[in-house]
Design a protein around this motif. Structure first.
Motif, PDB file in Angstrom:
ATOM      1  N   THR A 105      61.382-107.358  77.490  1.00 49.23           N
ATOM      2  CA  THR A 105      62.284-106.549  78.304  1.00 49.23           C
ATOM      3  C   THR A 105      61.593-105.234  78.649  1.00 49.23           C
ATOM      4  OG1 THR A 105      64.181-107.512  77.180  1.00 49.23           O
ATOM      5  CG2 THR A 105      64.570-105.501  78.437  1.00 49.23           C
ATOM      6  N   MET A 141      69.213 -98.564  73.888  1.00 49.71           N
ATOM      7  CA  MET A 141      67.793 -98.690  73.599  1.00 49.71           C
ATOM      8  C   MET A 141      67.506 -99.740  72.526  1.00 49.71           C
ATOM      9  SD  MET A 141      66.774 -96.494  75.724  1.00 49.71           S
ATOM     10  CE  MET A 141      65.036 -96.513  75.389  1.00 49.71           C
ATOM     11  N   GLN A 142      68.550-100.076  71.728  1.00 51.98           N
ATOM     12  CA  GLN A 142      68.348-101.035  70.653  1.00 51.98           C
ATOM     13  C   GLN A 142      69.520-102.004  70.603  1.00 51.98           C
ATOM     14  OE1 GLN A 142      66.059-100.332  67.570  1.00 51.98           O
ATOM     15  NE2 GLN A 142      65.701 -98.141  67.795  1.00 51.98           N
ATOM     16  N   ARG A 143      69.283-103.132  69.952  1.00 53.07           N
ATOM     17  CA  ARG A 143      70.380-104.058  69.667  1.00 53.07           C
ATOM     18  C   ARG A 143      70.644-104.013  68.171  1.00 53.07           C
ATOM     19  NH1 ARG A 143      67.661-107.483  73.328  1.00 53.07           N
ATOM     20  NH2 ARG A 143      68.737-107.527  75.319  1.00 53.07           N
ATOM     21  N   ILE A 144      71.917-104.080  67.819  1.00 53.84           N
ATOM     22  CA  ILE A 144      72.258-104.086  66.397  1.00 53.84           C
ATOM     23  C   ILE A 144      73.153-105.288  66.113  1.00 53.84           C
ATOM     24  CG2 ILE A 144      72.089-101.572  66.234  1.00 53.84           C
ATOM     25  CD1 ILE A 144      75.162-101.487  66.126  1.00 53.84           C
ATOM     26  N   SER A 203      67.756-102.800  63.314  1.00 44.67           N
ATOM     27  CA  SER A 203      67.981-102.872  64.755  1.00 44.67           C
ATOM     28  C   SER A 203      66.735-103.432  65.419  1.00 44.67           C
ATOM     29  CB  SER A 203      68.296-101.488  65.317  1.00 44.67           C
ATOM     30  OG  SER A 203      67.140-100.667  65.266  1.00 44.67           O
ATOM     31  N   VAL A 204      66.922-103.905  66.627  1.00 49.74           N
ATOM     32  CA  VAL A 204      65.794-104.455  67.381  1.00 49.74           C
ATOM     33  C   VAL A 204      65.702-103.708  68.707  1.00 49.74           C
ATOM     34  CG1 VAL A 204      64.871-106.505  68.495  1.00 49.74           C
ATOM     35  CG2 VAL A 204      66.117-106.710  66.344  1.00 49.74           C
ATOM     36  N   PRO A 205      64.569-103.037  68.936  1.00 46.05           N
ATOM     37  CA  PRO A 205      64.437-102.356  70.232  1.00 46.05           C
ATOM     38  C   PRO A 205      64.624-103.350  71.373  1.00 46.05           C
ATOM     39  CG  PRO A 205      62.697-101.672  68.743  1.00 46.05           C
ATOM     40  CD  PRO A 205      63.405-102.815  68.083  1.00 46.05           C
ATOM     41  N   ILE A 206      65.353-102.930  72.360  1.00 46.57           N
ATOM     42  CA  ILE A 206      65.600-103.819  73.498  1.00 46.57           C
ATOM     43  C   ILE A 206      64.331-103.998  74.312  1.00 46.57           C
ATOM     44  CG2 ILE A 206      66.794-103.934  75.726  1.00 46.57           C
ATOM     45  CD1 ILE A 206      69.237-102.755  74.337  1.00 46.57           C
ATOM     46  N   TYR A 207      63.562-102.948  74.404  1.00 45.80           N
ATOM     47  CA  TYR A 207      62.398-102.984  75.296  1.00 45.80           C
ATOM     48  C   TYR A 207      61.145-103.355  74.522  1.00 45.80           C
ATOM     49  CZ  TYR A 207      65.872-100.788  78.117  1.00 45.80           C
ATOM     50  OH  TYR A 207      67.036-100.545  78.779  1.00 45.80           O
ATOM     51  N   TYR A 224      71.438 -95.931  62.129  1.00 50.20           N
ATOM     52  CA  TYR A 224      72.555 -96.303  62.985  1.00 50.20           C
ATOM     53  C   TYR A 224      73.660 -96.924  62.153  1.00 50.20           C
ATOM     54  CZ  TYR A 224      69.204 -95.984  66.890  1.00 50.20           C
ATOM     55  OH  TYR A 224      68.287 -95.562  67.799  1.00 50.20           O
ATOM     56  N   VAL A 240      70.396-100.299  60.096  1.00 53.25           N
ATOM     57  CA  VAL A 240      71.773-100.252  60.590  1.00 53.25           C
ATOM     58  C   VAL A 240      72.722-100.519  59.427  1.00 53.25           C
ATOM     59  CG1 VAL A 240      73.429-101.210  62.230  1.00 53.25           C
ATOM     60  CG2 VAL A 240      70.994-101.143  62.811  1.00 53.25           C
ATOM     61  N   GLN A 268      64.851-111.571  64.948  1.00 46.78           N
ATOM     62  CA  GLN A 268      65.772-110.500  65.313  1.00 46.78           C
ATOM     63  C   GLN A 268      66.796-110.239  64.221  1.00 46.78           C
ATOM     64  OE1 GLN A 268      67.411-110.565  69.180  1.00 46.78           O
ATOM     65  NE2 GLN A 268      65.467-110.864  70.169  1.00 46.78           N
ATOM     66  N   HIS A 269      67.170-109.010  64.108  1.00 48.31           N
ATOM     67  CA  HIS A 269      68.262-108.569  63.233  1.00 48.31           C
ATOM     68  C   HIS A 269      68.110-109.093  61.817  1.00 48.31           C
ATOM     69  CE1 HIS A 269      69.966-107.073  66.835  1.00 48.31           C
ATOM     70  NE2 HIS A 269      70.034-108.265  67.365  1.00 48.31           N
ATOM     71  N   ILE A 329      60.552 -95.920  70.774  1.00 43.20           N
ATOM     72  CA  ILE A 329      61.785 -96.459  70.200  1.00 43.20           C
ATOM     73  C   ILE A 329      61.401 -97.401  69.058  1.00 43.20           C
ATOM     74  CG2 ILE A 329      63.915 -97.704  70.691  1.00 43.20           C
ATOM     75  CD1 ILE A 329      63.591 -95.114  72.264  1.00 43.20           C
ATOM     76  N   THR A 330      61.733 -97.032  67.837  1.00 43.28           N
ATOM     77  CA  THR A 330      61.350 -97.836  66.670  1.00 43.28           C
ATOM     78  C   THR A 330      62.595 -98.435  66.023  1.00 43.28           C
ATOM     79  OG1 THR A 330      61.452 -95.867  65.295  1.00 43.28           O
ATOM     80  CG2 THR A 330      59.302 -96.457  66.200  1.00 43.28           C
ATOM     81  N   PRO A 331      62.434 -99.576  65.333  1.00 37.95           N
ATOM     82  CA  PRO A 331      63.599-100.189  64.661  1.00 37.95           C
ATOM     83  C   PRO A 331      64.192 -99.253  63.611  1.00 37.95           C
ATOM     84  CG  PRO A 331      61.766-101.734  64.794  1.00 37.95           C
ATOM     85  CD  PRO A 331      61.227-100.408  65.214  1.00 37.95           C
ATOM     86  N   GLN A 332      65.496 -99.272  63.520  1.00 33.20           N
ATOM     87  CA  GLN A 332      66.217 -98.413  62.577  1.00 33.20           C
ATOM     88  C   GLN A 332      67.046 -99.286  61.634  1.00 33.20           C
ATOM     89  OE1 GLN A 332      66.249 -94.809  62.775  1.00 33.20           O
ATOM     90  NE2 GLN A 332      64.524 -95.194  64.158  1.00 33.20           N
ATOM     91  N   SER A 338      71.032-104.079  58.054  1.00 32.71           N
ATOM     92  CA  SER A 338      70.146-104.904  58.885  1.00 32.71           C
ATOM     93  C   SER A 338      69.252-103.973  59.674  1.00 32.71           C
ATOM     94  CB  SER A 338      70.970-105.792  59.823  1.00 32.71           C
ATOM     95  OG  SER A 338      71.748-104.990  60.693  1.00 32.71           O
TER      96      SER A 338
END
Lengths: 325, 775
Positions: free
Chosen positions: B755, B681-684, A53-57, A309, A35, A65-66, A30-33, A51
């Motif tokens: 996480t 899977m991501q936060r935006i 995105s920030v992977p949650i995991y 995204y 947005v 972030q962001h 899962i890589t940052p995208q 901006s």
């Protein structure tokens, strides 16, 4: 004796330990995208916010972030023709230099270093045709009043159309300081209303204040009613809304200044592109249930960006202030 | 006058087990002279019309010695055949139209002998028909350990479970870890995955037709067993020898009985004897069947089944005499009850009738009661309050089925079914009473919904040539509810082309309609799951399925099949984003949206059903997709998304080894692609709404693959009064950590957060032992 005890103890440990064991799942792919957040409305300059995105995991620092994306290039195509207007940006907000018009077909192309090109397109719907908007005070208990609002919406038969209805209050506070200078504050306050028109109400299915099932259908109650024209396609449809609005028109005096608080109720009907409608629907569900209930269905947020995204969607709004009867 | 040999004569009768008198379903009766043949129906009855002066019949059934019977055809003949169980299994010849064989015109049907299913190792050593069926191609289990089945991309509520022809609505115990079918009470299991015969209707994905034991009509037998979780008892025998039989089976978990003394002791000791408490959970099944044979042409069957899960808790607080007592009772139970009376009658050698009257009920009830008693100035005062929650469904049905064999080339089935459904979606009653208070009682919730379901059908199994055979039929169904009537015309067709005696090509088409839905949005079977009918807004589900396959039997030993299918499903329900049904069905229509789905796949099966080594190897490649794109009903932005149980690869290997009477063993290995799940899977960052957990699409995450191995061994020993068996089984032999639930876990270190996505497994390696005694 010792051997006799070993087996059941071993089995018990296996049972308990294995049931409790937590196993990380590999989520490294899962890589940052990039947005995109852009809502193009008729009559306003088109902007987009970029901006990351920030992977949650994984491991993340709060401070990073962001991050807004400021090193991208944004290109807007109007009806297939690239816009020649200069694009300016700051803090991730890109001013695309074009005022959208109803009927436009807009395409957005974003090139950010290290990412593949992002594309999205949307139509700017025609202005909604709203007529005969009136408001009636059905139960005056100043300053709180039960109001019934009537208006007609004419739908185009050709396509599937999507709409939003919102009630707002324009609030103007005028402060005059010792007769020397005046300060004017304008606010726009969303207002909760209800609608029992079963031809337009689309139940959200959320365990919140939004839906009130009745024997004849579902009554909407909330700040924004989103619907398609499935029940009113090609007709001029009379719509009735109920609301309780606090509408004072007050004047007063405070230390050092006098003030006037003036509120005017207004109706906003918005003709939405399909993507804007799906985005608003998903946000409505998300806000009501932000992925916290184990038993509730998770809420995907609508995205129409190819290669990343976010949302790039258009709409046209019509707003009218009501004059109370 | 015609010469005798030119007039078709009919041989009819019943095929039974010579040792028990049990009717045999699917036994083959073949005239070796003409090659014409038939199989016994669900009641063990057959009718075979032949031309000629004489016939040489070969009557065979898996696991039984084949019998040859020469007979003259001077007129219609009654032939009741008793087959002896085979000692030398290799002597058995499998021929003609055994279900699933190359010769049968029906496809997408699996008939697994119950004795073989019983040898499949399962969790806690409990024989479980549904879990054994999960090991077959095209059939998938849901979540780890659950007995729900998902057939060819269908949902768990799209399967019609029939016990002696009567539907069962809840087939699970203990949240789905066990099925409601006690293996000791079952005689035959047939699963239809597609190409449904016209006589079945009401569900769109599968039909599981289970026949209960009739009982031994010659002598009394029985058995008892005790395992890690449950104890079972079954007896069967003749009330009137070779006339009237009785079969009884009882299964109950006993953990609560063992725990009760401890709970009571702990409650008493913690409060110095002032409080008493008791709590527990158990489930039970009770099967009873009485069969009476009036004569060779007429039999009557009475079936009764009751199975409940029960949770109970009682707490009583003893305070001083001045303050009195306080007691709290909680009871929660849910389960099925089925009663059915069936009458078989051979109206003529060519016409067989089965008439059924039945009542089936699924209901759940939650009751909470509070009672207080106290003294004031020497007078006793009391107060009590009760809350009850009821929901369920009841069916009263009448059904009549006819089998008509007008000629050697036709076997016609026709009949009808009328069912009166009573849905009780959710009703609450609240009441209270007290010394100083007026009695209060209130009923809350939706009233009962009555509905009528009608089904008429006709089908013909037609041998057009020796090689080409079709089974065509039509089902006309209708559902009347809330002043609406939903009709449905459902054509069914399947055909077989016999390339050689052992090799055939089959194809089929079926259209099915379903008039009810199960509301549930958890992965496990909860008692709060509710059956609801279609309504003015919610349309009936329907499916079109086409299937084609090649079937081959190698040396009458191993059946091979390759089947491909494609299924279109309409008016499927999915829950809207954010919707939850837990605990309430109020406004359920608002919480679902309707869309369509597709399922397609290829199924490979190699099955050996007799011999010292039996079992099967199955592989399924399949996809199950959904799309909800109607305005106002969009899910996933109207885009196609995989269903929750879209598993691309599914492999199962099941082997049983039975070298003799003293020992048998079984081993199972299963592998499947992981389930899908919807995960952020991501936060935006959204300028208007702040930081959001971003889910890009529905079912966007694939869980790790599922696999495990189970083994089971049985040691049998002949004792003075019967046979003793020790069963030792191990579930999940290599302790595979299969995901049951997944969830994020976050830890914080200064300004850094970490996480991880975690999974929790349910069943590790689980050894179990059971003791069985059969007399």
């Amino acid at each position: 004796m010792r051997r006799q005890h070993t087996l059941p103890v071993f089995i018990a440990i296996m049972l308990l330990a294995a049931c409790e064991k937590e196993i990380p799942i590999d989520t490294k792919h899962i890589t940052p995208q990039v947005v995109v957040s852009s809502h193009a409305s008729a009559g306003n300059e088109t902007e987009c916010f970029l901006s990351m995105s920030v992977p949650i995991y994984g491991n993340h620092d709060y401070n990073s972030q962001h991050m807004p994306v400021d090193n991208a290039s944004a290109l807007l195509l109007i009806n297939g023709v690239p816009s020649t207007a200069p694009v300016t940006h700051s803090d991730g907000i890109y001013h695309l230099g074009y005022t959208a018009q109803p009927g436009d077909h807009l395409s957005l192309q974003i090139d950010a270093p290290g990412h593949k090109t992002l594309t999205a397109s949307t139509d700017i719907p025609s202005m909604p045709v709203v007529t005969n908007a009136i408001i009636a005070d059905s139960n005056t208990l100043d300053p709180y009043c039960n109001y019934t609002l009537h208006f007609s919406l004419t739908d185009n038969a050709a396509d599937t159309d999507y709409y939003s209805i919102q009630l707002i209050q324009y609030r103007t506070i005028t402060r005059t300081y010792d007769d020397t200078h005046t300060e004017v504050i304008n606010e726009c306050l969303p207002t909760i209303f209800s609608c029992s028109d079963f031809l337009i109400v689309e139940p959200t299915g959320l365990d919140s204040f939004l839906d009130q099932p009745s024997p004849n259908g579902t009554q909407f109650s909330g700040e924004e009613l989103l619907f398609s024209d499935a029940g009113i396609n090609g007709t001029t449809h009379a719509i009735e809304l109920q609301t309780i609005i606090y509408i004072p028109h007050e004047e007063g005096e405070a230390t050092g200044y006098t003030w006037i608080d003036h509120r005017r109720p207004a109706l906003t009907v918005t003709h939405l592109s399909r993507d804007e409608y799906l985005y608003r629907k998903s946000m409505q569900a998300y806000i009501a249930n932000p992925l916290t209930s184990f038993f509730a269905e998770p809420v995907p947020i609508h995205s129409n960006i190819i290669g990343g995204y976010g949302i790039f969607a258009g709409y046209s709004s019509y707003t009218t202030e009501f004059l109370a009867q | 006058m015609f010469p005798v040999g030119l007039i078709a004569q009919t041989i009819s009768g019943t095929v039974t087990d010579a040792s028990t008198g049990e009717t045999l379903i699917g036994a083959t009766i073949l005239d070796e002279t003409t090659g014409k043949g038939t199989t016994t129906n669900a009641h063990g009855h057959f009718s075979l019309t032949l031309k000629g002066d004489s016939a040489t019949l070969r009557i065979s059934y898996i696991g039984y010695q084949t019998r040859h019977q020469a007979m003259s055809l001077l007129g219609n003949r009654q032939l009741n055949v008793a087959l002896h169980p085979s000692v030398e299994l290799q002597e058995v010849t499998v021929t003609a139209e055994r279900i699933g064989s190359p010769q049968a015109s029906q496809m997408s049907v699996i008939d697994v002998p119950v004795e073989q299913l019983k040898l499949v190792p399962v969790i806690f050593g409990e024989t479980d028909v549904l879990k054994a069926l999960q090991l077959l191609p095209g059939v998938q289990g849901g979540t780890e350990g659950m007995s729900g089945i998902y057939v060819r991309g269908g949902g768990p509520d799209e399967n019609l479970f029939l016990l002696d022809g009567v539907p069962l609505y809840n087939v699970n115990h203990l949240g789905g870890f066990f099925s409601a079918f006690n293996g000791d009470a079952i005689k035959n299991v047939t699963l239809y995955k597609g190409s449904f015969p016209a006589r079945f209707s009401g569900r769109i994905s599968s039909v599981l037709d289970i026949t209960a034991n009739n009982g031994n009509d010659r002598e009394w037998h029985g058995g008892a067993s005790i395992g890690v979780l449950s104890a079972k008892l079954n007896v069967e025998g003749p009330i009137v020898k070779e006339k009237t039989t009785l079969s009884l089976s009882l299964r109950r978990t006993y953990g609560d009985l063992l725990m009760q003394p401890f709970i009571m002791m702990v409650a008493a000791s913690a409060t110095e004897g002032e409080n008493t408490a008791n709590a527990g959970y158990y489930f039970y099944d009770f099967n009873a069947k009485v069969t009476h044979k009036f004569n060779d042409r007429s039999r009557i069957y009475a079936t009764f089944y009751s199975g409940d899960d029960r949770v109970y808790m009682r707490v009583k607080t003893m305070e001083s005499m001045e303050y009195g007592t306080e007691s709290l009772k909680l009871g929660y139970y849910w389960g099925n009850m089925v009663t059915a009376i069936r009458w078989n009658y051979e109206l003529s050698p060519k016409l067989f009738m089965n008439a059924t009257g039945s009542f089936t009920r699924y209901r759940q009830r939650l009751g909470i009661g509070l009672k207080e008693e106290w003294y004031d100035s020497g007078q006793l005062y009391s107060y009590s309050a009760d809350v009850n929650l009821n929901s369920g469904i009841s069916d009263i049905s009448g059904r009549v089925d006819f089998d008509y064999a007008p000629s050697p080339d036709h076997t016609v089935k026709f009949g009808g079914l009328l069912t009166h459904h009573i849905f009780t979606p959710e009703v609450q009653t609240v009441s209270s009473n007290g010394t100083d208070e007026a009695p209060f009682s209130q009923r809350i919730g939706e009233s009962r919904v009555h509905a009528e379901e009608l089904s008429l059908y006709a089908e013909d199994d037609w041998s057009i040539t020796d090689a080409f055979k079709v089974n065509g039929g039509l089902a006309l169904t209708g559902f009347a509810v809330q002043k609406r009537f939903y009709p449905s015309v459902q054509p069914r067709l399947s055909g077989r082309f016999l390339i050689t005696d052992d090799l055939s090509f089959k194809a089929g088409y079926s259209y099915m309609t379903q008039y009810m839905h199960l509301l549930s949005n958890s992965n496990i079977s909860l008692p709060s799951d509710l059956w609801v009918p279609v309504t003015a807004r919610i349309q009936p589900m329907n499916s079109h399925q086409v299937a084609a396959g090649v079937f081959y039997t190698w040396r009458s030993l191993i059946d091979f099949s390759v089947e491909g299918y494609y299924k279109w499903m309409n008016n499927l329900l999915e829950y809207k984003p954010g919707a939850s049904f837990l605990g309430s069905s109020q406004g359920w229509e608002d919480k679902v949206c309707m869309g369509r789905g597709w399922a397609y796949g290829l199924e490979f099966l190699a099955q050996k059903t007799f011999g010292a080594i039996t079992g099967w190897v199955g592989y399924t490649w399949s996809r199950t997709l959904r799309q909800f794109d109607q305005p106002g009903e969009e899910l996933n932005g109207g885009r196609v998304f995989p269903a929750k149980y879209d598993r691309i690869h599914d492999i199962s290997i099941t082997l049983q080894y039975k070298p003799g009477k003293d020992f048998d063993a079984g081993i199972t290995w299963v592998y499947s692609t992981g389930n899908t799940a919807t995960l952020a899977m991501q936060r935006i960052e959204d300028p208007d709404h702040g930081t959001l957990n971003f889910v890009d699409s529905r079912n966007n995450f694939r869980l790790p693959a599922y696999h495990r191995m189970d083994i089971s061994v049985n040691f049998h020993k002949q004792k003075k009064y019967g046979v003793r068996t020790w069963n030792i089984s191990v579930y999940n032999l290599y302790n595979r950590q299969n995901p049951f639930i997944i969830y994020p876990k976050t830890t914080y270190h200064g300004t850094t957060q970490t996480t991880s996505l975690m999974q929790r497994s349910l069943f590790p390696i689980l050894p179990s032992v059971a003791y069985i005694y059969k007399f």
